[in-house]
Design a protein around this motif. Structure first.
Motif, mmCIF file in Angstrom:
data_model
loop_
_atom_site.group_PDB
_atom_site.id
_atom_site.type_symbol
_atom_site.label_atom_id
_atom_site.label_comp_id
_atom_site.label_asym_id
_atom_site.label_seq_id
_atom_site.Cartn_x
_atom_site.Cartn_y
_atom_site.Cartn_z
ATOM 1 N N VAL A 5 0.587 -0.969 -0.361
ATOM 2 C CA VAL A 5 -0.075 -0.126 -0.267
ATOM 3 C C VAL A 5 1.014 1.208 0.246
ATOM 4 N N ARG A 44 -5.803 -3.721 3.355
ATOM 5 C CA ARG A 44 -5.200 -2.804 2.766
ATOM 6 C C ARG A 44 -5.587 -1.953 3.344
ATOM 7 N N ARG A 45 -6.155 -1.822 4.078
ATOM 8 C CA ARG A 45 -6.967 0.089 4.772
ATOM 9 C C ARG A 45 -5.353 -0.106 5.812
ATOM 10 N N LEU A 48 -2.588 0.392 5.425
ATOM 11 C CA LEU A 48 -2.332 2.092 5.066
ATOM 12 C C LEU A 48 -1.530 2.576 6.085
ATOM 13 N N ARG A 64 -9.367 9.327 -0.474
ATOM 14 C CA ARG A 64 -9.938 8.060 -0.514
ATOM 15 C C ARG A 64 -8.834 7.149 -1.664
ATOM 16 N N TRP A 65 -9.868 5.797 -1.540
ATOM 17 C CA TRP A 65 -8.650 4.441 -2.090
ATOM 18 C C TRP A 65 -8.684 5.193 -3.953
ATOM 19 N N TRP A 66 -7.536 5.482 -4.867
ATOM 20 C CA TRP A 66 -7.297 5.958 -5.816
ATOM 21 C C TRP A 66 -7.540 4.764 -7.079
ATOM 22 N N ARG A 68 -5.109 0.600 -8.224
ATOM 23 C CA ARG A 68 -4.918 -0.284 -7.980
ATOM 24 C C ARG A 68 -3.412 -0.614 -9.001
ATOM 25 N N THR A 77 -1.580 -0.707 -4.332
ATOM 26 C CA THR A 77 -2.930 -0.417 -3.820
ATOM 27 C C THR A 77 -1.988 1.195 -3.031
ATOM 28 N N TRP A 79 -3.942 5.373 -2.242
ATOM 29 C CA TRP A 79 -4.817 6.369 -1.464
ATOM 30 C C TRP A 79 -3.843 7.812 -1.780
#
Length: 133
Positions: A5, A44-45, A48, A64-66, A68, A77, A79
Motif C-alpha cells: 500500500v 489494505r486500509r 495503510l 480516498r482509495w485511488w 491499484r 494499492t 490512496w
C-alpha cells in the motif's frame, strides 16, 4: 502475489515523497511514496493506517482509495490523502533519509523506483482535485 500500500499526501498543491535511504537493499536513493507491505491477515486500509503511523506519525482523516497497480508479482494499492491527524515527521530514517514536499513541476527532475512513477504522480495531481473535502 506480494501486496503493498502507498499514500500520496497532498497539501497546498504539493505532494509528500520520501527519498529511500542509501542503505536500503532495494531502490536506494530514489524517491517514493510512504507505505509498505500488507501483513498476513491485514486489510489494505489497516496496512495503510499502520504504515503512515509508523513512517510519518499521521493517520489519514480525508482521502480516498485511488488506484491499484499490478506488475511482476506485486500489487500496489494507492490512496490520495488530503487531510490527516498528527504532524508529518520522518519517524523511520532507516527507510527514508529525507521527506520533502514537491509541486507538480518539480517531480520530473526526481529519480524514482519505476519509470511509470512520474506518470502516476501526474495523474494523482489531476485526481486529487476530486477528493471530497
Amino acid at each position: 502475489m506480494e501486496r503493498m500500500v502507498g499514500a500520496l499526501l497532498f497539501s497546498g498543491g504539493s505532494v509528500l515523497l520520501g527519498r529511500r535511504s542509501a542503505v536500503r537493499a532495494s531502490f536506494p536513493g530514489v524517491w517514493d511514496m510512504p507505505g509498505g507491505h500488507v501483513e498476513a491477515g491485514e486489510s489494505r486500509r489497516a496496512a495503510l493506517d499502520r504504515e503512515l503511523a509508523e513512517e510519518l506519525g499521521v493517520r489519514p482523516a480525508q482521502g480516498r482509495w485511488w488506484r491499484r497497480e499490478t506488475r511482476a508479482g506485486l500489487e500496489l494499492t494507492v490512496w490520495l490523502v488530503t487531510r490527516w491527524t498528527g504532524t508529518v515527521a520522518n519517524r523511520q530514517p532507516h527507510e527514508h533519509d529525507e521527506l520533502a514536499w514537491f509541486a507538480r513541476h518539480e517531480v520530473s527532475r526526481l529519480a524514482f523506483p519505476h519509470p511509470a512513477f512520474p506518470e502516476l504522480l501526474d495523474a494523482a495531481f489531476d485526481a486529487v482535485d476530486q477528493v471530497p473535502v
